[in-house]
Design a protein around this motif. Structure first.
Motif, PDB file in Angstrom:
ATOM      1  N   GLY A  27     -34.459  34.939  36.351  1.00  0.00           N
ATOM      2  CA  GLY A  27     -33.235  34.611  35.636  1.00  0.00           C
ATOM      3  C   GLY A  27     -32.498  35.791  35.037  1.00  0.00           C
ATOM      4  N   ALA A  28     -32.988  37.013  35.262  1.00  0.00           N
ATOM      5  CA  ALA A  28     -32.315  38.195  34.721  1.00  0.00           C
ATOM      6  C   ALA A  28     -30.899  38.280  35.296  1.00  0.00           C
ATOM      7  N   SER A  29     -29.932  38.536  34.438  1.00  0.00           N
ATOM      8  CA  SER A  29     -28.535  38.664  34.867  1.00  0.00           C
ATOM      9  C   SER A  29     -28.272  40.125  35.224  1.00  0.00           C
ATOM     10  N   LEU A  30     -27.938  40.367  36.507  1.00  0.00           N
ATOM     11  CA  LEU A  30     -27.807  41.731  37.012  1.00  0.00           C
ATOM     12  C   LEU A  30     -26.492  41.939  37.748  1.00  0.00           C
ATOM     13  N   ARG A  31     -26.053  43.199  37.781  1.00  0.00           N
ATOM     14  CA  ARG A  31     -24.922  43.617  38.620  1.00  0.00           C
ATOM     15  C   ARG A  31     -25.440  44.667  39.588  1.00  0.00           C
ATOM     16  N   VAL A  32     -25.307  44.375  40.888  1.00  0.00           N
ATOM     17  CA  VAL A  32     -25.814  45.283  41.918  1.00  0.00           C
ATOM     18  C   VAL A  32     -24.691  45.670  42.875  1.00  0.00           C
ATOM     19  N   THR A  33     -24.839  46.826  43.471  1.00  0.00           N
ATOM     20  CA  THR A  33     -23.868  47.338  44.435  1.00  0.00           C
ATOM     21  C   THR A  33     -24.628  47.824  45.660  1.00  0.00           C
ATOM     22  N   GLY A  34     -24.113  47.478  46.842  1.00  0.00           N
ATOM     23  CA  GLY A  34     -24.758  47.939  48.065  1.00  0.00           C
ATOM     24  C   GLY A  34     -23.908  47.663  49.289  1.00  0.00           C
ATOM     25  N   LYS A  35     -24.327  48.268  50.386  1.00  0.00           N
ATOM     26  CA  LYS A  35     -23.624  48.111  51.664  1.00  0.00           C
ATOM     27  C   LYS A  35     -24.167  46.877  52.370  1.00  0.00           C
ATOM     28  N   LEU A  36     -23.269  46.047  52.873  1.00  0.00           N
ATOM     29  CA  LEU A  36     -23.683  44.829  53.565  1.00  0.00           C
ATOM     30  C   LEU A  36     -24.323  45.184  54.907  1.00  0.00           C
ATOM     31  N   GLN A  37     -25.584  44.823  55.041  1.00  0.00           N
ATOM     32  CA  GLN A  37     -26.322  45.096  56.273  1.00  0.00           C
ATOM     33  C   GLN A  37     -26.303  43.883  57.196  1.00  0.00           C
ATOM     34  N   GLU A  38     -26.321  42.689  56.591  1.00  0.00           N
ATOM     35  CA  GLU A  38     -26.444  41.466  57.373  1.00  0.00           C
ATOM     36  C   GLU A  38     -25.868  40.310  56.567  1.00  0.00           C
ATOM     37  N   TYR A  39     -25.269  39.334  57.256  1.00  0.00           N
ATOM     38  CA  TYR A  39     -24.763  38.134  56.578  1.00  0.00           C
ATOM     39  C   TYR A  39     -24.902  36.941  57.505  1.00  0.00           C
ATOM     40  N   SER A  40     -25.440  35.848  56.976  1.00  0.00           N
ATOM     41  CA  SER A  40     -25.585  34.610  57.738  1.00  0.00           C
ATOM     42  C   SER A  40     -24.652  33.553  57.162  1.00  0.00           C
ATOM     43  N   VAL A  41     -23.714  33.099  57.964  1.00  0.00           N
ATOM     44  CA  VAL A  41     -22.782  32.058  57.534  1.00  0.00           C
ATOM     45  C   VAL A  41     -23.538  30.753  57.297  1.00  0.00           C
ATOM     46  N   GLU A  42     -24.536  30.456  58.129  1.00  0.00           N
ATOM     47  CA  GLU A  42     -25.287  29.200  58.018  1.00  0.00           C
ATOM     48  C   GLU A  42     -26.034  29.079  56.697  1.00  0.00           C
ATOM     49  N   THR A  43     -26.666  30.164  56.255  1.00  0.00           N
ATOM     50  CA  THR A  43     -27.470  30.116  55.032  1.00  0.00           C
ATOM     51  C   THR A  43     -26.749  30.703  53.819  1.00  0.00           C
ATOM     52  N   ALA A  44     -25.616  31.364  54.042  1.00  0.00           N
ATOM     53  CA  ALA A  44     -24.860  32.057  52.988  1.00  0.00           C
ATOM     54  C   ALA A  44     -25.693  33.161  52.329  1.00  0.00           C
TER      55      ALA A  44
END
Length: 123
Positions: A27-44
């Motif tokens: 439940g820790a509230s975090l802000r992260v930054t990174g390069k998108l390596q992969e994305y699945s539309v089906e699972t979001a």
């Protein structure tokens, strides 16, 4: 009356999210930054990377954000730790931050931590 205020996301690098880290809490509230390596539309589910570290991001609650592999994104959300100790960030905010200088970003994060250590721990 109980307060259920949304917490601000603590600035962390992906390399700081590991089981022995103080940020690795359910439940820790975090802000992260990174390069998108992969994305699945089906699972979001998105996977972002920074250096040798990666993190799964659940983007099911995000709207009006298009994902492009290779672009840089910043997410704010809550960390969900699975029984196998795998971390997934349940994103509530996401934005494309292409053009950000990640090296400068990491330097500023280190300076922020140094400032906080010097000034916030002193009574």
């Amino acid at each position: 009356m109980a307060s259920s205020a949304i917490k601000s996301g603590a600035l962390v690098s992906l390399e700081e999210i590991h089981p022995s880290s103080p940020f690795f809490k359910q439940g820790a509230s975090l802000r992260v930054t990174g390069k998108l390596q992969e994305y699945s539309v089906e699972t979001a589910i998105a996977i972002v990377i920074d250096g040798n570290a990666n993190l799964k991001i659940n983007t099911q609650h995000l709207r009006d954000l298009s994902f492009r592999v290779g672009s840089v994104y910043q997410f704010i959300g809550e960390l969900l730790i699975q029984p196998d100790n795998e971390a997934i960030l349940q994103a509530r905010v996401g934005r494309n931050v292409d053009g950000i200088d990640l090296n400068l970003y990491h330097q500023s994060l280190q300076l922020l931590r140094q400032f906080q250590a010097d000034h916030l721990s002193t009574p």
